[in-house]
Design a protein around this motif. Structure first.
Motif, short mmCIF file in Angstrom:
data_model
loop_
_atom_site.label_atom_id
_atom_site.label_comp_id
_atom_site.label_asym_id
_atom_site.label_seq_id
_atom_site.Cartn_x
_atom_site.Cartn_y
_atom_site.Cartn_z
N PRO A 24 -14.34 28.67 -22.55
CA PRO A 24 -12.99 28.08 -22.19
C PRO A 24 -12.75 27.34 -23.23
O PRO A 24 -13.20 26.81 -24.39
CB PRO A 24 -13.72 27.10 -21.26
CG PRO A 24 -15.16 27.62 -20.85
CD PRO A 24 -15.54 28.47 -21.95
N ARG A 25 -11.14 27.10 -23.09
CA ARG A 25 -10.36 26.50 -24.37
C ARG A 25 -10.67 24.80 -24.23
O ARG A 25 -10.38 24.15 -25.23
CB ARG A 25 -9.02 26.50 -23.90
CG ARG A 25 -8.58 28.01 -24.61
CD ARG A 25 -7.08 28.35 -24.55
NE ARG A 25 -6.73 29.58 -24.40
CZ ARG A 25 -5.85 30.29 -23.85
NH1 ARG A 25 -5.26 29.35 -22.67
NH2 ARG A 25 -5.73 31.71 -23.84
N GLU A 26 -11.11 24.15 -23.14
CA GLU A 26 -11.17 22.88 -22.73
C GLU A 26 -12.67 22.76 -22.16
O GLU A 26 -13.13 23.44 -21.13
CB GLU A 26 -10.21 22.27 -21.77
CG GLU A 26 -8.76 22.48 -22.41
CD GLU A 26 -7.63 22.29 -21.38
OE1 GLU A 26 -8.04 21.59 -20.26
OE2 GLU A 26 -6.63 22.72 -21.62
N LEU A 27 -13.20 21.57 -22.52
CA LEU A 27 -14.47 21.13 -22.12
C LEU A 27 -14.59 20.78 -20.26
O LEU A 27 -15.46 20.84 -19.66
CB LEU A 27 -15.12 20.08 -22.84
CG LEU A 27 -15.47 20.31 -24.25
CD1 LEU A 27 -15.96 19.28 -24.95
CD2 LEU A 27 -16.38 21.52 -24.31
N ARG A 28 -13.13 20.22 -19.88
CA ARG A 28 -13.16 20.04 -18.51
C ARG A 28 -13.35 21.21 -17.71
O ARG A 28 -13.66 21.09 -16.48
CB ARG A 28 -11.89 19.08 -18.23
CG ARG A 28 -10.96 20.17 -18.35
CD ARG A 28 -9.48 19.04 -17.97
NE ARG A 28 -8.26 20.20 -18.09
CZ ARG A 28 -7.73 21.01 -17.13
NH1 ARG A 28 -8.55 20.80 -15.96
NH2 ARG A 28 -6.71 21.72 -17.37
N ARG A 29 -13.19 22.49 -18.17
CA ARG A 29 -13.27 23.59 -17.19
C ARG A 29 -14.73 24.07 -17.37
O ARG A 29 -15.69 23.64 -17.78
CB ARG A 29 -12.49 24.65 -17.83
CG ARG A 29 -10.97 24.48 -17.98
CD ARG A 29 -10.20 25.64 -18.11
NE ARG A 29 -8.81 25.36 -18.25
CZ ARG A 29 -7.88 25.25 -16.99
NH1 ARG A 29 -8.40 25.69 -15.74
NH2 ARG A 29 -6.55 25.19 -17.21
N ASN A 30 -14.99 25.12 -16.34
CA ASN A 30 -16.28 25.52 -16.08
C ASN A 30 -16.81 26.40 -17.12
O ASN A 30 -16.10 26.70 -18.16
CB ASN A 30 -16.31 26.27 -14.69
CG ASN A 30 -16.37 25.33 -13.51
OD1 ASN A 30 -16.97 24.35 -13.71
ND2 ASN A 30 -15.32 25.63 -12.61
N ALA A 31 -17.94 26.98 -16.97
CA ALA A 31 -18.79 28.04 -17.92
C ALA A 31 -17.93 29.28 -18.06
O ALA A 31 -18.29 29.78 -19.26
CB ALA A 31 -20.05 28.03 -17.82
N ILE A 32 -16.91 29.66 -17.45
CA ILE A 32 -16.21 31.05 -17.89
C ILE A 32 -14.65 30.50 -18.03
O ILE A 32 -14.00 29.63 -17.59
CB ILE A 32 -16.19 31.94 -16.73
CG1 ILE A 32 -15.77 31.38 -15.38
CG2 ILE A 32 -17.85 32.54 -16.68
CD1 ILE A 32 -15.79 32.30 -14.27
N HIS A 33 -13.92 31.45 -18.54
CA HIS A 33 -12.69 31.16 -19.15
C HIS A 33 -11.88 31.50 -17.56
O HIS A 33 -11.08 30.78 -17.05
CB HIS A 33 -12.17 32.22 -20.01
CG HIS A 33 -10.69 31.68 -20.37
ND1 HIS A 33 -9.58 32.35 -19.71
CD2 HIS A 33 -10.15 31.08 -21.45
CE1 HIS A 33 -8.52 32.19 -20.44
NE2 HIS A 33 -8.69 31.17 -21.02
#
Length: 90
Positions: A15-24
């Motif tokens: 993921p490009r950002e840490l706020r997202r989950n473990a997959i893109h």
């Protein structure tokens, strides 16, 4: 993962950002991409970008409520025959 002629893809990119989950993002193969896009847009679904066309097919992205990106894609008729066979087009 293939399901009949459909396929569910787990895209292996961090993921490009840490706020997202473990997959893109998750990719889901559809039939009738333009119709799906039009119906979702008419229903008020936030679609940040238009369909991106490539080799006779295309895709668009949307964000699920948990911020996972979802890609709806339709392989194009101009793709390599091996790729089309992978997606269930013979």
């Amino acid at each position: 993962m293939r399901i009949g002629i459909g396929a569910l893809h787990f895209y292996d990119q961090a993921p490009r950002e840490l706020r997202r989950n473990a997959i893109h993002h998750l990719g889901m193969q559809v039939v009738g991409l333009q119709d799906l896009y039009d119906r979702m847009k008419a229903a008020g679904v936030h679609l940040p970008n238009p369909i991106r066309h490539s080799k006779g097919g295309g895709y668009f992205m949307l964000e699920a409520p948990d911020q996972v990106l979802i890609e709806a894609f339709e392989p194009g008729s101009e793709r390599d025959p091996n790729v089309l066979a992978y997606y269930g087009y013979r």
